[in-house]
Design an enzyme around this catalytic site. Structure first.
Site, PDB file in Angstrom:
ATOM      1  N   LYS A 292       0.852  -1.192   0.000  1.00 57.51           N
ATOM      2  CA  LYS A 292       0.000   0.000   0.000  1.00 57.51           C
ATOM      3  C   LYS A 292       0.885   1.239   0.000  1.00 57.51           C
ATOM      4  O   LYS A 292       1.725   1.412   0.880  1.00 57.51           O
ATOM      5  CB  LYS A 292      -0.895   0.005   1.232  1.00 57.51           C
ATOM      6  CG  LYS A 292      -1.678   1.301   1.438  1.00 57.51           C
ATOM      7  CD  LYS A 292      -2.412   1.299   2.788  1.00 57.51           C
ATOM      8  CE  LYS A 292      -3.026   2.667   3.087  1.00 57.51           C
ATOM      9  NZ  LYS A 292      -3.679   2.705   4.424  1.00 57.51           N
ATOM     10  N   ASP A 297      -2.338  10.723   3.255  1.00 54.79           N
ATOM     11  CA  ASP A 297      -3.743  10.363   3.403  1.00 54.79           C
ATOM     12  C   ASP A 297      -4.481  11.399   4.244  1.00 54.79           C
ATOM     13  O   ASP A 297      -4.377  11.410   5.468  1.00 54.79           O
ATOM     14  CB  ASP A 297      -3.857   8.982   4.063  1.00 54.79           C
ATOM     15  CG  ASP A 297      -5.302   8.528   4.172  1.00 54.79           C
ATOM     16  OD1 ASP A 297      -6.156   9.076   3.450  1.00 54.79           O
ATOM     17  OD2 ASP A 297      -5.570   7.611   4.975  1.00 54.79           O
ATOM     18  N   LYS A 304      -9.934  13.283   7.687  1.00 52.67           N
ATOM     19  CA  LYS A 304      -9.486  12.941   9.027  1.00 52.67           C
ATOM     20  C   LYS A 304      -9.465  14.171   9.924  1.00 52.67           C
ATOM     21  O   LYS A 304      -9.474  15.311   9.455  1.00 52.67           O
ATOM     22  CB  LYS A 304      -8.060  12.368   8.971  1.00 52.67           C
ATOM     23  CG  LYS A 304      -7.913  11.057   8.230  1.00 52.67           C
ATOM     24  CD  LYS A 304      -6.445  10.647   8.180  1.00 52.67           C
ATOM     25  CE  LYS A 304      -6.238   9.332   7.449  1.00 52.67           C
ATOM     26  NZ  LYS A 304      -6.766   8.185   8.212  1.00 52.67           N
ATOM     27  N   ASP A 315       1.769   6.532   5.440  1.00 51.31           N
ATOM     28  CA  ASP A 315       0.774   5.596   4.915  1.00 51.31           C
ATOM     29  C   ASP A 315       1.255   4.890   3.655  1.00 51.31           C
ATOM     30  O   ASP A 315       0.519   4.096   3.074  1.00 51.31           O
ATOM     31  CB  ASP A 315      -0.546   6.327   4.649  1.00 51.31           C
ATOM     32  CG  ASP A 315      -1.763   5.446   4.894  1.00 51.31           C
ATOM     33  OD1 ASP A 315      -1.617   4.408   5.564  1.00 51.31           O
ATOM     34  OD2 ASP A 315      -2.859   5.798   4.427  1.00 51.31           O
ATOM     35  N   ASP A 374     -11.877   7.249   3.352  1.00 53.62           N
ATOM     36  CA  ASP A 374     -10.714   7.045   4.222  1.00 53.62           C
ATOM     37  C   ASP A 374     -10.357   5.573   4.363  1.00 53.62           C
ATOM     38  O   ASP A 374      -9.419   5.231   5.080  1.00 53.62           O
ATOM     39  CB  ASP A 374     -10.981   7.668   5.600  1.00 53.62           C
ATOM     40  CG  ASP A 374      -9.711   7.831   6.416  1.00 53.62           C
ATOM     41  OD1 ASP A 374      -8.626   7.897   5.807  1.00 53.62           O
ATOM     42  OD2 ASP A 374      -9.796   7.879   7.657  1.00 53.62           O
ATOM     43  N   GLU A 376      -9.101   3.819   1.916  1.00 52.49           N
ATOM     44  CA  GLU A 376      -8.572   3.861   0.559  1.00 52.49           C
ATOM     45  C   GLU A 376      -7.468   2.844   0.295  1.00 52.49           C
ATOM     46  O   GLU A 376      -7.242   2.448  -0.847  1.00 52.49           O
ATOM     47  CB  GLU A 376      -8.044   5.272   0.252  1.00 52.49           C
ATOM     48  CG  GLU A 376      -6.663   5.605   0.782  1.00 52.49           C
ATOM     49  CD  GLU A 376      -6.527   5.501   2.292  1.00 52.49           C
ATOM     50  OE1 GLU A 376      -5.458   5.080   2.763  1.00 52.49           O
ATOM     51  OE2 GLU A 376      -7.482   5.843   3.016  1.00 52.49           O
ATOM     52  N   ARG A 378      -7.184  -0.340   0.980  1.00 50.79           N
ATOM     53  CA  ARG A 378      -7.678  -1.606   0.437  1.00 50.79           C
ATOM     54  C   ARG A 378      -8.119  -1.447  -1.025  1.00 50.79           C
ATOM     55  O   ARG A 378      -8.114  -2.422  -1.776  1.00 50.79           O
ATOM     56  CB  ARG A 378      -8.816  -2.134   1.311  1.00 50.79           C
ATOM     57  CG  ARG A 378     -10.044  -1.269   1.358  1.00 50.79           C
ATOM     58  CD  ARG A 378     -10.916  -1.552   2.570  1.00 50.79           C
ATOM     59  NE  ARG A 378     -10.256  -1.130   3.797  1.00 50.79           N
ATOM     60  CZ  ARG A 378     -10.741  -1.332   5.020  1.00 50.79           C
ATOM     61  NH1 ARG A 378     -11.905  -1.943   5.175  1.00 50.79           N
ATOM     62  NH2 ARG A 378     -10.091  -0.923   6.081  1.00 50.79           N
TER      63      ARG A 378
END
Length: 528
Positions: A292, A297, A304, A315, A374, A376, A378
């Protein structure tokens, strides 16, 4: 929300939208990355300055200690006893060097009992701890002397190199810099120790170093395209490497609506980086790693809170460790075929960003309802694992992702969470985690978790099921991997970064979690 909270929320959202829809992209001052610390070996003690000396528990003798004792009329033995230094593992103490030794000060480093009870990880930690103690005491890492066998000395050197890592490139005050350009280690069989170190350990140490560096960089420096460029330059002179990069146009042609959707809200478009290392037999099924790579993010439209958003630059830790692992294998010339895929996007709430409730179609053909923008990670992995699985038919597929707060809350900073449909893989990963320090712990994944992500509008949804968050996230990724493919999902949300120092990581930030784990696992189970 209270009126005050509501106002703060909308102001933060407006500010975020302004950043993504207009104006020049902010850039940091250019700073050149510092190269990894170089380790050299010699069999000759220095004659002056400061010295780091390894001492076994309840012992004042040894090859190098005896030389210093001879030069100082047993002054070293006396000084060690006077300081009441017992040599216990991971202890250190600075003493004034005895007259006649030629040194100013000596840092004693406890090696523990001389009975083969130390593990490889213990020796690595001893090396890292020694360097950090030396930098604290002397503001530098002087020559280090260890009367240990070649493989142990090499692992001490490995730990010393990683323990000397500091992300200090943005400090303008030179007094704050702790980076060590080089470290010299004295050992009896210097050539043998050097040969072993250079062949097996230094390539992995470099991979860990570069993984930490790219992860620690701010998001205005590392974004999808610059991530690609960073690793392309490092791989440039390596053998058996092929790199393919998909841009947003390629993603649309291939039907990769999941990763494209995540990246469409940013002015910096998404990328998918595929690094193929072919060190094994031709036609042999590869090991596949997929990471990933959300370079920053914000949460997208499901924005967030602002308190800890700054650390969302981490991230992309899974992608960094994925490509770093391939770099380690290539550096060692490992006799294996391995492929790394970095699924890269910046999750921003721009005017073109996808919304909660949108439906996207993944490369597999499965449709996905976006419940939360959020969730994202996956999504980018859905297209990446499917592409890797059906294109390369891997012998093993492992994805690494800072995926869920649920995994972090369950296991804290001690373990990465492991999920798999193939339980026979679990124990081997747990054992390798113990050996390398990248420890993992299994969490459940069953049919109920897969059922929980089913959706009344699309085939699956990316958030909102009643199942535990970490397990639901694993199930979502697993839905895009064929059941016949051996697959492991590592949720490293709790362990991808750490603000605390460890013996082999002095600098706050990236832990490079997964590089040492995957290097060790692949070496044991797939290399010839």
């Amino acid at each position: 929300m209270t009126q005050e909270t509501d106002m703060k929320y909308w102001l933060s959202l407006i500010f975020a939208l302004a950043l993504t829809t207009g104006g020049a992209v902010a850039q940091a001052t250019e700073h050149k990355s510092k190269p990894p610390t170089k380790i050299s070996f010699t069999d000759e003690l220095p004659t002056s300055g400061n010295l780091v000396l390894g001492v076994y528990e309840n012992s004042t003798s040894g090859r190098f200690a005896d030389v210093i004792n001879d030069n100082s009329d047993t002054g070293l033995s006396y000084a060690i006893k006077a300081a009441k230094f017992k040599g216990k593992k991971m202890t250190t103490q600075v003493i004034t060097a005895p007259k006649g030794s030629g040194y100013d000060q000596i840092l004693l480093v406890g090696l523990g009992k001389n009975d083969n009870s130390n593990t490889t990880l213990d020796w690595q930690n001893i090396g890292g701890n020694a360097v950090q103690a030396a930098i604290k005491a002397f503001k530098s890492a002087p020559t280090m002397a260890f009367d240990t066998p070649k493989d142990i000395t090499a692992n001490i050197a490995y730990g010393a190199k990683l323990g000397s890592y500091y992300f200090d490139k943005y400090y303008t005050d030179a007094k704050r810099h702790k980076h060590q350009p080089s470290i010299t280690i004295v050992t009896a069989d210097a050539k043998a120790a050097s040969d072993f170190y250079q062949a097996e350990l230094d390539p992995v140490a470099n991979a860990v170093w570069y993984t930490r560096d790219v992860s620690n960089e701010p998001a205005n420096i590392i974004y999808p395209q610059s991530f690609v460029a960073y690793w392309q330059e490092l791989f440039d002179d390596m053998d058996n490497i092929k790199i393919t990069v998909f841009d947003e146009k390629d993603m649309l042609k291939k039907g990769m609506g999941a990763i494209y959707g995540v990246g469409q809200g940013s002015k910096r478009p998404p990328r998918m980086m595929i690094v193929e290392y072919r060190g094994g037999d031709k036609g042999e099924a590869p090991v596949m790693l997929v990471g990933k790579g959300i370079t920053f993010d914000t949460g997208g439209i499901s924005i967030k809170g602002s308190d800890n958003m700054w650390n969302m630059k981490f991230d992309m830790s899974g992608a960094a460790s994925t490509i770093g692992s391939i770099y380690a294998l290539a550096g060692r010339g490992a006799k294996v075929n391995a492929i790394g895929i970095a699924a890269l996007a910046e999750n921003m709430p721009g005017g073109n960003a996808q919304r909660p409730g949108d439906v996207v179609t993944s490369m597999s053909g499965k449709t996905i309802q976006i419940r939360s923008t959020d969730a994202e990670g996956r999504l980018v992995l859905a297209d990446a694992v499917y592409y890797g699985d059906v294109t390369y038919n891997p012998a093993l597929l492992v994805d690494l992702a800072t995926l869920t707060g649920s995994a972090a809350r369950a296991l804290g900073k001690d373990y990465g969470a492991l999920f798999t449909r193939h339980e026979e893989l679990t124990n081997d990963f747990v054992e390798m985690g113990k050996k390398t320090g990248d420890q993992v712990w299994p969490l459940p994944l069953n049919d109920n978790h897969f059922k929980a992500i089913e959706n009344e509008v699309a085939d699956v949804m990316n958030s909102g099921p009643t199942a535990p968050g970490a397990s639901a996230g694993a199930a979502f990724i697993g839905a895009f991997v064929r059941e016949s493919t051996p697959w492991v999902h590592l949720d490293i949300a709790g362990v991808g970064w750490n603000s605390k120092a460890t013996p082999m990581k002095a600098s706050p930030g990236s832990t490079s979690f997964g590089v040492q784990l995957m290097n060790g696992y692949i070496k044991k189970h797939f290399e010839k």
